[in-house]
Scaffold this motif. Structure first.
Motif, PDB file in Angstrom:
ATOM      1  N   LEU A  83       0.863  -1.176   0.000  1.00 56.10           N
ATOM      2  CA  LEU A  83       0.000   0.000   0.000  1.00 56.10           C
ATOM      3  C   LEU A  83       0.902   1.229   0.000  1.00 56.10           C
ATOM      4  CD1 LEU A  83      -3.134   0.492   2.250  1.00 56.10           C
ATOM      5  CD2 LEU A  83      -1.479   2.324   2.011  1.00 56.10           C
ATOM      6  N   ALA A  84       0.627   2.167  -0.886  1.00 52.93           N
ATOM      7  CA  ALA A  84       1.445   3.379  -0.989  1.00 52.93           C
ATOM      8  C   ALA A  84       0.535   4.598  -1.110  1.00 52.93           C
ATOM      9  CB  ALA A  84       2.383   3.294  -2.198  1.00 52.93           C
ATOM     10  N   LEU A  85       0.841   5.629  -0.322  1.00 54.92           N
ATOM     11  CA  LEU A  85       0.059   6.866  -0.318  1.00 54.92           C
ATOM     12  C   LEU A  85       0.982   8.045  -0.618  1.00 54.92           C
ATOM     13  CD1 LEU A  85      -1.998   6.298   2.974  1.00 54.92           C
ATOM     14  CD2 LEU A  85      -2.696   5.734   0.636  1.00 54.92           C
ATOM     15  N   ARG A  86       0.527   8.943  -1.496  1.00 54.45           N
ATOM     16  CA  ARG A  86       1.252  10.168  -1.815  1.00 54.45           C
ATOM     17  C   ARG A  86       0.250  11.312  -1.915  1.00 54.45           C
ATOM     18  NH1 ARG A  86       4.205   6.610  -1.178  1.00 54.45           N
ATOM     19  NH2 ARG A  86       6.096   5.958  -2.316  1.00 54.45           N
ATOM     20  N   GLY A  87       0.436  12.368  -1.149  1.00 53.13           N
ATOM     21  CA  GLY A  87      -0.472  13.500  -1.218  1.00 53.13           C
ATOM     22  C   GLY A  87      -1.920  13.095  -1.003  1.00 53.13           C
ATOM     23  N   TYR A  88      -2.127  12.257  -0.012  1.00 55.58           N
ATOM     24  CA  TYR A  88      -3.425  11.606   0.204  1.00 55.58           C
ATOM     25  C   TYR A  88      -4.264  12.404   1.198  1.00 55.58           C
ATOM     26  CZ  TYR A  88      -6.648   7.833   1.663  1.00 55.58           C
ATOM     27  OH  TYR A  88      -7.741   7.087   1.954  1.00 55.58           O
ATOM     28  N   THR A  89      -5.573  12.495   0.923  1.00 59.70           N
ATOM     29  CA  THR A  89      -6.509  13.167   1.823  1.00 59.70           C
ATOM     30  C   THR A  89      -7.760  12.315   1.998  1.00 59.70           C
ATOM     31  OG1 THR A  89      -5.760  15.381   1.181  1.00 59.70           O
ATOM     32  CG2 THR A  89      -7.926  15.222   2.230  1.00 59.70           C
ATOM     33  N   GLY A  90      -8.181  12.121   3.240  1.00 60.31           N
ATOM     34  CA  GLY A  90      -9.428  11.415   3.535  1.00 60.31           C
ATOM     35  C   GLY A  90     -10.471  12.395   4.024  1.00 60.31           C
ATOM     36  N   TYR A  91     -11.738  12.179   3.632  1.00 63.95           N
ATOM     37  CA  TYR A  91     -12.809  13.137   3.895  1.00 63.95           C
ATOM     38  C   TYR A  91     -13.913  12.519   4.749  1.00 63.95           C
ATOM     39  CZ  TYR A  91     -10.790  15.677  -0.106  1.00 63.95           C
ATOM     40  OH  TYR A  91      -9.948  16.332  -0.965  1.00 63.95           O
ATOM     41  N   ARG A  92     -14.587  13.376   5.516  1.00 68.62           N
ATOM     42  CA  ARG A  92     -15.888  13.065   6.117  1.00 68.62           C
ATOM     43  C   ARG A  92     -16.883  13.991   5.451  1.00 68.62           C
ATOM     44  NH1 ARG A  92     -17.565   8.919   9.775  1.00 68.62           N
ATOM     45  NH2 ARG A  92     -15.738   8.244  10.939  1.00 68.62           N
ATOM     46  N   GLY A  93     -17.730  13.449   4.588  1.00 66.15           N
ATOM     47  CA  GLY A  93     -18.563  14.312   3.759  1.00 66.15           C
ATOM     48  C   GLY A  93     -17.663  15.111   2.839  1.00 66.15           C
ATOM     49  N   GLU A 114       3.420  11.147   2.579  1.00 60.41           N
ATOM     50  CA  GLU A 114       3.943   9.929   1.939  1.00 60.41           C
ATOM     51  C   GLU A 114       4.089   8.832   2.988  1.00 60.41           C
ATOM     52  OE1 GLU A 114       7.914   8.312  -0.458  1.00 60.41           O
ATOM     53  OE2 GLU A 114       7.541  10.465  -0.274  1.00 60.41           O
ATOM     54  N   LEU A 115       3.439   7.693   2.733  1.00 58.00           N
ATOM     55  CA  LEU A 115       3.554   6.532   3.608  1.00 58.00           C
ATOM     56  C   LEU A 115       3.458   5.262   2.792  1.00 58.00           C
ATOM     57  CD1 LEU A 115       1.313   7.466   6.709  1.00 58.00           C
ATOM     58  CD2 LEU A 115       3.810   7.249   6.682  1.00 58.00           C
ATOM     59  N   ASN A 116       4.187   4.231   3.202  1.00 59.81           N
ATOM     60  CA  ASN A 116       4.153   2.932   2.541  1.00 59.81           C
ATOM     61  C   ASN A 116       3.909   1.835   3.571  1.00 59.81           C
ATOM     62  OD1 ASN A 116       4.860   3.922  -0.084  1.00 59.81           O
ATOM     63  ND2 ASN A 116       6.982   4.080   0.612  1.00 59.81           N
ATOM     64  N   VAL A 117       3.245   0.773   3.124  1.00 59.08           N
ATOM     65  CA  VAL A 117       3.061  -0.431   3.932  1.00 59.08           C
ATOM     66  C   VAL A 117       3.682  -1.592   3.176  1.00 59.08           C
ATOM     67  CG1 VAL A 117       1.400  -2.011   4.978  1.00 59.08           C
ATOM     68  CG2 VAL A 117       0.914   0.446   4.927  1.00 59.08           C
ATOM     69  N   TYR A 118       4.568  -2.338   3.841  1.00 54.05           N
ATOM     70  CA  TYR A 118       5.298  -3.424   3.202  1.00 54.05           C
ATOM     71  C   TYR A 118       4.866  -4.784   3.769  1.00 54.05           C
ATOM     72  CZ  TYR A 118       8.382   0.229   1.457  1.00 54.05           C
ATOM     73  OH  TYR A 118       8.878   1.346   0.828  1.00 54.05           O
ATOM     74  N   PRO A 119       5.111  -5.859   3.025  1.00 50.20           N
ATOM     75  CA  PRO A 119       4.804  -7.193   3.551  1.00 50.20           C
ATOM     76  C   PRO A 119       5.521  -7.435   4.880  1.00 50.20           C
ATOM     77  CG  PRO A 119       5.335  -7.310   1.208  1.00 50.20           C
ATOM     78  CD  PRO A 119       5.646  -5.915   1.638  1.00 50.20           C
ATOM     79  N   GLY A 120       4.796  -7.985   5.850  1.00 56.56           N
ATOM     80  CA  GLY A 120       5.392  -8.286   7.148  1.00 56.56           C
ATOM     81  C   GLY A 120       5.451  -7.123   8.111  1.00 56.56           C
ATOM     82  N   ASP A 121       4.899  -5.975   7.739  1.00 56.78           N
ATOM     83  CA  ASP A 121       4.826  -4.847   8.673  1.00 56.78           C
ATOM     84  C   ASP A 121       3.790  -5.116   9.766  1.00 56.78           C
ATOM     85  OD1 ASP A 121       6.734  -3.101   7.680  1.00 56.78           O
ATOM     86  OD2 ASP A 121       5.339  -1.999   6.402  1.00 56.78           O
ATOM     87  N   PHE A 122       4.062  -4.610  10.958  1.00 56.15           N
ATOM     88  CA  PHE A 122       3.053  -4.528  12.014  1.00 56.15           C
ATOM     89  C   PHE A 122       3.059  -3.071  12.480  1.00 56.15           C
ATOM     90  CE2 PHE A 122       0.716  -7.217  15.269  1.00 56.15           C
ATOM     91  CZ  PHE A 122       0.032  -6.137  15.828  1.00 56.15           C
ATOM     92  N   ILE A 123       2.109  -2.289  11.955  1.00 57.62           N
ATOM     93  CA  ILE A 123       2.082  -0.853  12.182  1.00 57.62           C
ATOM     94  C   ILE A 123       0.997  -0.514  13.196  1.00 57.62           C
ATOM     95  CG2 ILE A 123       1.730   1.418  11.118  1.00 57.62           C
ATOM     96  CD1 ILE A 123       2.609   0.106   8.454  1.00 57.62           C
ATOM     97  N   ALA A 124       1.388   0.131  14.283  1.00 57.99           N
ATOM     98  CA  ALA A 124       0.426   0.629  15.264  1.00 57.99           C
ATOM     99  C   ALA A 124       0.078   2.068  14.903  1.00 57.99           C
ATOM    100  CB  ALA A 124       1.014   0.575  16.668  1.00 57.99           C
ATOM    101  N   VAL A 125      -1.225   2.362  14.813  1.00 58.05           N
ATOM    102  CA  VAL A 125      -1.700   3.708  14.524  1.00 58.05           C
ATOM    103  C   VAL A 125      -2.196   4.305  15.833  1.00 58.05           C
ATOM    104  CG1 VAL A 125      -3.260   5.136  13.153  1.00 58.05           C
ATOM    105  CG2 VAL A 125      -2.359   3.004  12.197  1.00 58.05           C
ATOM    106  N   THR A 126      -1.566   5.389  16.270  1.00 58.87           N
ATOM    107  CA  THR A 126      -1.870   5.979  17.562  1.00 58.87           C
ATOM    108  C   THR A 126      -2.378   7.405  17.395  1.00 58.87           C
ATOM    109  OG1 THR A 126       0.360   6.882  17.927  1.00 58.87           O
ATOM    110  CG2 THR A 126      -0.029   4.590  18.580  1.00 58.87           C
ATOM    111  N   GLY A 127      -2.916   7.962  18.480  1.00 59.93           N
ATOM    112  CA  GLY A 127      -3.435   9.325  18.475  1.00 59.93           C
ATOM    113  C   GLY A 127      -4.559   9.449  19.471  1.00 59.93           C
ATOM    114  N   VAL A 128      -4.862  10.666  19.875  1.00 66.25           N
ATOM    115  CA  VAL A 128      -5.900  10.892  20.876  1.00 66.25           C
ATOM    116  C   VAL A 128      -7.269  10.609  20.277  1.00 66.25           C
ATOM    117  CG1 VAL A 128      -4.506  12.617  22.066  1.00 66.25           C
ATOM    118  CG2 VAL A 128      -6.119  13.349  20.297  1.00 66.25           C
ATOM    119  N   ASN A 129      -8.263  10.440  21.146  1.00 66.79           N
ATOM    120  CA  ASN A 129      -9.643  10.261  20.685  1.00 66.79           C
ATOM    121  C   ASN A 129     -10.064  11.439  19.823  1.00 66.79           C
ATOM    122  OD1 ASN A 129     -10.251   8.919  23.879  1.00 66.79           O
ATOM    123  ND2 ASN A 129     -10.416   7.738  22.015  1.00 66.79           N
TER     124      ASN A 129
END
Length: 512
Positions: free
Chosen positions: A274-284, A293-308
């Protein structure tokens, strides 16, 4: 027939004697001749394995069963407090009104509070649980699950009940949110009775007067002070997979002793899954998530953190194509078509993400489509084209065993405990073996046994080249399991440098 005993009511805040309860269509009792009593002003933790009936018992003691929730039951005597407040395990079941201010005002109206005195009380309640008072005029549905959990507690604080019932109140909260929430609980519970179902014992056990320890069949196996319970019943807690002090350290040591089993073999210079470049996600139409820029490779275990409320779930939903996105998004070498420039019009997608991504929703009920647990697993297999009935059935049963759901095949998914629902949603998402798994807090509401079973499954998949991307508030997963950490801060998703991750983990270890 339930008899209300006036003597018990005078001596206890909450009690039940000779409770018998079982779900319709089930052969076995959830509770059979169960008796317990909780004194006024006592702080009690009900602890036990997932699915043993803790939440059901809390609903009985709070008067929800059978008065609101119709479940066949009888008891010789029962004391239900007249003044009580209840925080549900699933915050989506808590609310009566569509907006935050209306939800809080509803509580105050029922207490006959004058209109001009409502606003400062609502603002104070939100502040106590760590919610911005600017959230008053927003829809409840726009809040994250963790923010909803805080709102549920704020409504109970406004009620000022004599008895407070809390069912996994911190399961969806970030670490700072848990700290604020529990401080608000301790302040509110001063001089009141508190009855809690919670798996995160390290944050509350030393503040409890008493722990009632349950076995897997819904019977009480221990009842006493926290120190006595943890000293006396450690063998049973290990056997039944119940949380106890030091269990994470034991799990960590077991992984160190089995390094070869989970080591995995990464290919040299692998292409990103999975590869992202200049990516934006929307709500409505609102852009909420940004990735440079972010990449996901085979065998990765990525923790996604952040406040509520940071946007972690929004991020995963956009990767699944369930929310609009724009920018460059490549999945297993294929380009996911960008959204067209203006409005919500989309270009035609070549393939849906679901055939390459397994996804576990934060709320497991959003995921279910079948009438039974068994059919839920079979539906996923059939959707992926598995036609052989014998093979489909065998694989479905194998996964039910792996996720400790064997024996529940005939139940409707909504009849499961929250921990069981979470495991079913996990099993249904991963059964088809997609190369990427997006998991939104898969371990919340789980006992130790099932938390570690889920993590070991993920590690085995990682060894085989599957990429794991997991939203989590569990610090131990971030420190001990994840190979990479993505942080969502002010709507921007970035990777924390390895040195920073190691330094923070070491600091937290020293601090404890």
């Amino acid at each position: 027939m339930i008899k209300h005993n006036s003597v018990l009511q005078d001596q206890a805040a909450v009690s039940v004697k000779g409770l018998r309860l079982k779900f319709p269509g089930e052969e076995n009792f959830v509770f059979k001749d169960l008796s317990l009593s909780i004194r006024k002003g006592e702080k009690v933790l009900m602890l036990g394995p997932s699915g043993c009936g803790k939440s059901t018992l809390l609903q009985v003691l709070g008067g929800l069963v059978p008065q609101v929730i119709e479940i066949p039951m009888k008891a010789e005597e029962i004391t239900v407090p007249d003044s009580r407040g209840y925080v549900f395990q699933d915050p989506d079941t808590q609310f009566c009104m569509p907006y935050v201010d209306e939800e809080l005002a509803f509580v105050l109206e029922n207490r006959a509070v004058e209109r001009e005195r409502m606003l400062p009380r609502m603002q104070e309640a939100l502040a106590r649980v760590g919610l911005d008072s600017g959230k008053l005029d927003v829809p409840v549905d726009s809040l994250s699950q963790g923010m909803k959990q805080r709102l549920a507690l704020a409504s109970v604080l406004l009620l000022e009940p004599e008895v407070i019932f809390l069912d996994e109140p911190s399961a969806l909260l970030d670490p700072e949110g848990r700290k604020r929430m529990w401080q608000a609980v301790w302040d509110a519970a001063e001089g009141r009775t508190l009855v809690v179902v919670e798996h995160r014992i390290e944050e509350i056990a030393d503040r409890m007067d008493r722990i009632i320890l349950f076995g897997p069949e819904g019977s009480i196996i221990g009842d006493g002070s926290p120190e006595w319970i943890f000293r006396t019943f450690q063998r049973e807690m290990q056997q039944y997979g119940i949380w106890y002090p030091g269990v994470w350290e034991e799990f960590s040591r077991s992984l160190e002793n089995r390094q070869e089993e989970f080591a995995g073999k990464k290919p040299t210079n692998p292409a990103p899954l999975l590869a992202l470049r200049g990516y934006t996600g929307y709500r409505g139409d609102r852009p909420l998530i940004h990735v440079k820029e972010l990449n996901v490779y085979p065998g990765d275990f990525i923790a996604v953190t952040g406040v509520n409320g940071a946007g972690k779930s929004t991020f995963l939903l956009s990767l699944m194509g369930l929310l609009r996105f724009s920018g460059q998004y490549s999945l297993c070498g294929a380009s996911m078509e960008e959204t067209a420039g203006e409005g919500r019009k989309r270009k035609k997608k070549r393939r849906p993400p679901s055939d390459r991504i397994g996804y576990v929703f934060q709320n497991p009920e959003f995921q279910f489509v079948a009438e039974t647990v068994f059919e839920e697993i079979r539906f996923s297999l059939k959707a992926e084209g598995m036609a052989d009935e014998a093979e489909t059935e065998a694989k479905a049963r194998r996964f039910l065993r792996s996720f400790h759901l064997a024996g529940l095949e005939h139940r409707h998914p909504y009849q499961l405990s929250m921990g069981q629902k979470r495991r079913l949603s996990m099993a249904a998402a991963v059964v088809c073996g997609q190369p990427i798994l997006l998991l939104d807090e898969p371990t919340f509401g789980q006992d130790a046994r099932n938390t570690f079973a889920i993590l070991e499954y993920c590690l085995k998949m990682k060894e085989q080249g599957t990429a794991i991307v997991m939203v989590t508030h569990e610090e131990e997963i971030v420190q001990q399991i994840a190979t990479r950490v993505w942080e969502v801060l002010d709507g921007v998703v970035t990777e924390r440098p390895p040195a920073e991750q190691s330094a923070e983990a070491e600091e937290m270890r020293v601090g404890t």
